[in-house]
Enzyme design. Structure first.
Site: not given
Ligand code: DOR
Ligand code: ZN
Length: 344
Positions: A13, A15, A98, A135, A173, A246
């Site tokens: 997981h 980004h 997701k 989520h 998470h 995450d």
């Molecule tokens: O802290 C987070 N940041 N939690 C999430 O679910 C998304 C992520 C983000 O995309 O910045």
């Molecule tokens: Zn995330």
């Protein structure tokens, strides 16, 4: 122990974002992870097969020379997602979809406003063998932010799991003892990812002695008993729990703001910090399962060939990183000591 070798791990997981940010995030992850589950919460979100394919190509183009890193792509569910979208996404190799409740986190405004109309989509995913990543937080104004994960379990997750026993679900998470207990007692098609920040920190680390925006993420850090439950379960080696950083970059001034963004950018130190935590727990023998086996096994993918090696050595996580656009970002655990270091 002063050195540990584990089979090459994956990040289940994270980004990567998009554009020139990929030239920062993709190499950072590819330095130690073979694969990563890439979140689809771009602007606009990745909602169909064509967008999945195009995004995948942009990620591949940002890999360092000679890298064999493999992005595992996901689809962003909305109330407009159709069965045909699932089938088409599956055909281009999308491994998971997701579910963000609308408003739960970064770039989730276009996401799911009403859960029940998505049940036919979950049914199609179950049929297609596509995983559902969740989520798990409700977003109602009247629900306290610290209770949102538990409320999601009670109100929604229990029902989804009961209705689709063959659907593989990753509760992403997780942050609470309630989530740990739920996953432990659920059927074998339910698993969870755990971040470094939720293992290392609790809400005091965000709020005592001043607000620390770089420790702000969603779901938000909880009280110490929840952190302890996460630490205890990873130390047992339970196969339902695996690594998902995450890692979620936001530029420095977007975090240090009157309305700061949620997310910790941990890619440059995540494997080291997990090792640091497992060492603290006297559970280094459980690190390889968590980082390199449980996720691949759950996703039905082969475990990686190759190994990585970490040595017990103190180092300080940098105070900042300069992004390709010239702006600074403060990495997770900046300026703090980590007791394990990756070596080539
Ligand atoms: O802290 C987070 N940041 N939690 C999430 O679910 C998304 C992520 C983000 O995309 O910045
Ligand atoms: Zn995330």
């Amino acid at each position: 122990m002063t050195q540990i070798k584990i089979q090459t791990p994956d990040d289940w997981h994270l980004h990567f974002r998009d554009g020139d940010m990929l030239n920062e995030t993709v190499p950072a992850t590819a330095r130690c992870f073979k694969r990563a589950i890439v979140m689809p919460n771009l602007v606009p979100p990745v909602t169909n097969a064509k967008m999945v394919e195009e995004y995948r190509h942009r990620i591949l183009a940002a890999r360092p020379e000679g890298s064999k890193f493999e992005p595992l792509m996901t689809l962003y569910l909305t109330n407009g997602t159709t069965r045909e979208d699932i089938i088409a996404a599956k055909q281009v190799g999308t491994v998971a979809a997701k579910l963000y409740p609308a408003g739960a986190t970064t770039n989730s405004d276009a996401a799911v406003k009403s859960l029940d109309p998505l049940f036919p989509i979950f049914e199609e995913m179950q049929k297609q063998g596509m995983l559902l990543l969740i989520h798990g937080e409700v977003t109602d104004d009247h629900i306290d932010i610290f209770d949102r994960e538990k409320e999601f379990i009670d109100r929604n997750l229990t029902r989804i799991v009961a209705t689709f026993p063959e659907l593989k679900i990753v509760f992403e998470h997780i942050t609470t003892k309630d989530a740990v207990d739920f996953v432990v007692s659920a059927n074998d098609n339910v698993a969870a990812t755990i971040t470094p920040q939720h293992l290392l920190l609790n809400r005091n680390d965000m709020l005592v002695g001043g607000i620390r925006p770089h420790n702000y993420c969603l779901p938000v850090l909880k009280r110490n008993i929840h952190q302890q439950a996460l630490r205890e379960v990873v130390a047992t080696g339970n196969k339902k729990f695996f690594l998902g950083t995450d890692s979620a970059p936001h530029e420095k001034d977007k975090k240090e703001s009157a309305c700061g963004c949620a997310g910790c950018y941990s890619a440059w130190s995540a494997i080291e910090l997990y090792t640091h935590v497992f060492d603290e727990l006297d559970a280094l023998d459980k690190l390889e399962g968590f980082a390199s086996h449980h996720g691949a096994d759950f996703y039905g993918l082969p475990r990686n060939h190759g190994t990585i090696t970490l040595v017990k050595e103190d180092w300080t996580i940098p105070e900042k990183i300069i992004l390709p656009n010239g702006n600074p970002i403060v990495p997770f655990f900046a300026g703090q000591n980590c007791t394990w270091k990756l070596i080539d």
